[in-house]
Scaffold this motif. Sequence first.
Motif, PDB file in Angstrom:
ATOM      1  N   LYS A 140      -1.693  -3.980   5.994  1.00 41.52           N
ATOM      2  CA  LYS A 140      -0.761  -3.903   4.869  1.00 41.52           C
ATOM      3  C   LYS A 140       0.511  -3.134   5.248  1.00 41.52           C
ATOM      4  O   LYS A 140       0.442  -2.126   5.934  1.00 41.52           O
ATOM      5  CB  LYS A 140      -1.433  -3.163   3.708  1.00 41.52           C
ATOM      6  N   PHE A 180       0.858  -1.191   0.000  1.00 37.25           N
ATOM      7  CA  PHE A 180       0.000   0.000   0.000  1.00 37.25           C
ATOM      8  C   PHE A 180       0.888   1.233   0.000  1.00 37.25           C
ATOM      9  O   PHE A 180       1.745   1.403   0.878  1.00 37.25           O
ATOM     10  CB  PHE A 180      -0.935   0.041   1.220  1.00 37.25           C
ATOM     11  N   ALA A 228      -4.131   2.079   6.320  1.00 37.35           N
ATOM     12  CA  ALA A 228      -3.782   0.844   5.611  1.00 37.35           C
ATOM     13  C   ALA A 228      -2.951  -0.077   6.483  1.00 37.35           C
ATOM     14  O   ALA A 228      -3.097  -1.298   6.452  1.00 37.35           O
ATOM     15  CB  ALA A 228      -3.035   1.190   4.327  1.00 37.35           C
ATOM     16  N   ILE A 276      -1.891  -1.697  -3.872  1.00 43.14           N
ATOM     17  CA  ILE A 276      -2.789  -0.555  -4.089  1.00 43.14           C
ATOM     18  C   ILE A 276      -1.968   0.722  -3.970  1.00 43.14           C
ATOM     19  O   ILE A 276      -1.310   0.953  -2.955  1.00 43.14           O
ATOM     20  CB  ILE A 276      -3.904  -0.517  -3.023  1.00 43.14           C
ATOM     21  N   PHE A 277      -2.020   1.523  -5.028  1.00 39.39           N
ATOM     22  CA  PHE A 277      -1.418   2.852  -4.968  1.00 39.39           C
ATOM     23  C   PHE A 277      -2.526   3.871  -5.128  1.00 39.39           C
ATOM     24  O   PHE A 277      -3.405   3.715  -5.973  1.00 39.39           O
ATOM     25  CB  PHE A 277      -0.382   3.048  -6.089  1.00 39.39           C
ATOM     26  N   ILE A 278      -2.488   4.909  -4.321  1.00 34.76           N
ATOM     27  CA  ILE A 278      -3.434   6.008  -4.517  1.00 34.76           C
ATOM     28  C   ILE A 278      -2.679   7.320  -4.407  1.00 34.76           C
ATOM     29  O   ILE A 278      -1.883   7.523  -3.481  1.00 34.76           O
ATOM     30  CB  ILE A 278      -4.638   5.945  -3.542  1.00 34.76           C
TER      31      ILE A 278
END
Lengths: 281, 385
Positions: free
Chosen positions: B80, B32, B75, B58-60
Amino acid sequence: MILENPVNQFLRQDRLPHIWCPGCGIGTTVNCFTRALLESETDLNKVMIVSGIGCTGRVAGYMNLDSFHTTHGRAIPFATGMKLANPDLKVVVYSGDGDISAIGGNHFIHAARRNIEILVICVDNFTYGMTGGQVTPTSHIGAINSTTPYGNFEQPFNLPFLADSSGAVYVARWTAFHVHQLARSIKEALQKKGFSFIEVIAPCPTLYLRRNRLGDGIDEMKYYKEKSVVKNNADTKDVGISFKGEIVVGKFVDRERPSFLESMNVHYKKVLGDSYKTYGE
Amino acid sequence: MKSDNEAILTGNHFLDGDHACCEGAIAAGCRFVAGYPITPSTEVVERIAQRFPLIGGIFIQMEDEIASSIAIAGASWAGKKSMTVTSGPGFSLMMEHIGLAAITETPMVFVNVQRGGPSTGLPTLPAQSDMMQARWGSHGDYEIIALSPNSPQECFNFMIDAFNLSEQYRVPVLFMMDECVGHMIEKVVIPEESKIKLVERKYTSLPPDKYLPFKPGENMVPEFVKAGDGYKIHVTGLTHNEKGYPVINAEAQDKLVRRLVNKIKLNSDKIIRYEEDTVENADVVVVSYGITSRVCIPAINEARAKGIKVGHLRLIVVWPFPEKRIREISGKIKSFVVPELNLGQIFYEVERNACGKADTYLVSHAGGTVHNSEDIYNVIMEAAK
Ligand code: SF4
């Protein structure tokens, strides 16, 4: 026979009594929240409650759920990280108007825009309670706060309109008087796949009401009763509130739009094909 | 989710430090990342954005660095391994959540590819001027761990250590790169998965009614649970007791804050890492870290050629600082020379620990490029007199 209040199981009994003042509306909203949880039959182990800072920010600490009392204004990005890291969790942000719409305003609109699957409950009492009653972005024009001793002259936010225009899939507003409607709304919003927002107008008798000579919690309840008009599906741009004015309540928005994770999965599957494994399955 | 060995790009590569840092994070098990674009660190998240969809991460890209630095906390509690990546101005915005990570004992890695400051400063040019901010930037008393790589290979290797330390001690770990290391391209060897040693967070085996989320365990570190495991934990940035409940008084504050600090202080022998080159019998010891630990080598060699006995102590873990080692050395040598790309930060740590038993010389540089070797050489010669 002494029957136990069904709400008790949702509260950390070892943390009571709570810190809220007599007549404060926050506790009423918590009661509605617990009823919604009870009726929705969600797996409580998977319900996360995330708060920012302030009187409402203390809600997380009293709920017998995994609860996270984060930093001022940042409950939404914390919840975003949590939801994306584990999509099985049901993440609820519970905070006040100052926390969510002032210091956290930017996070609010972006989480709505991205349609992050969280429920945001904002207890709006038009003031910063914890720090002694300062003006917030929802304080009405003319209202006295400790930092607007001559009355507020700034245009307040209309939060349902802000949430709606930013992309929320569910937007409702109730007051602390509308306990049944509020509980029903929370239950409904918990099922939504996307960014849901419920504003709850609630009394802060100690600071806001007293300073504005609006009486006590009971007087405020009478005001909610007399001056609220239920207008489901109302156009959110028309639901702004003025000092002592009419309060439009109801469910304003209930629509479908792919959530962040749904959009992400569909998009990556399309462009990456079999090399992409659907996330969160 | 794909298995980790598919995620690890075993083999020889030609990478810059930013890209190597990304690969190190992936090899460490990070899945994450939340970030916000900022020069000269952006390449790290760009590569993450490209790699993560293919390996179950997951990248945001968040709306700002404040959001990034707390999204990773959420996260992390969801189970994670998480990090954020930034540079000076963004690092300033993240201070609040370094404090939150410290008090809530949340494993989180912050990468800072340092550039010249203050404020917008020199966006594209190097500095080492956030070293004290890394140590002290958030309010209150707390300890962190900070590492300083000097090559792309080390960016890969030490990122694994960064995650391991963060998980083991439940502490924010700050990965203090600089623009030079971030953008220099060198050979990076990524080993096989079996050669990469990972430390995972220690989850409790106790049932919910026996478990206290902030009760110190091994090494004073509490055992973990994940959000959603049914323990109904409370996590707060307020001063809290072992149950995690807020307690607002001097006793609770003393108990909690002392443990948070001692958790790192009393384990510092296990955490501290440095490299030494002929420090024993030296007259002058150069103390360096990051890019400067490479820039100072020609100067050291030149001074040695002139017959000066020069040792080199290169910090890998900068915080906690190797106080004990500096004290030991200071009784035996004439002076320390500290070159750094700032106007004096780690220098003061060296000076403090030298306790007046050795002279201390700063080779300062305001950043924008690296030192001239000659400037370091001149100070070594002066320090040897
Ligand atoms: S100060 Fe206002 S908002 Fe805070 S607990 Fe008291 S009544 Fe409620």
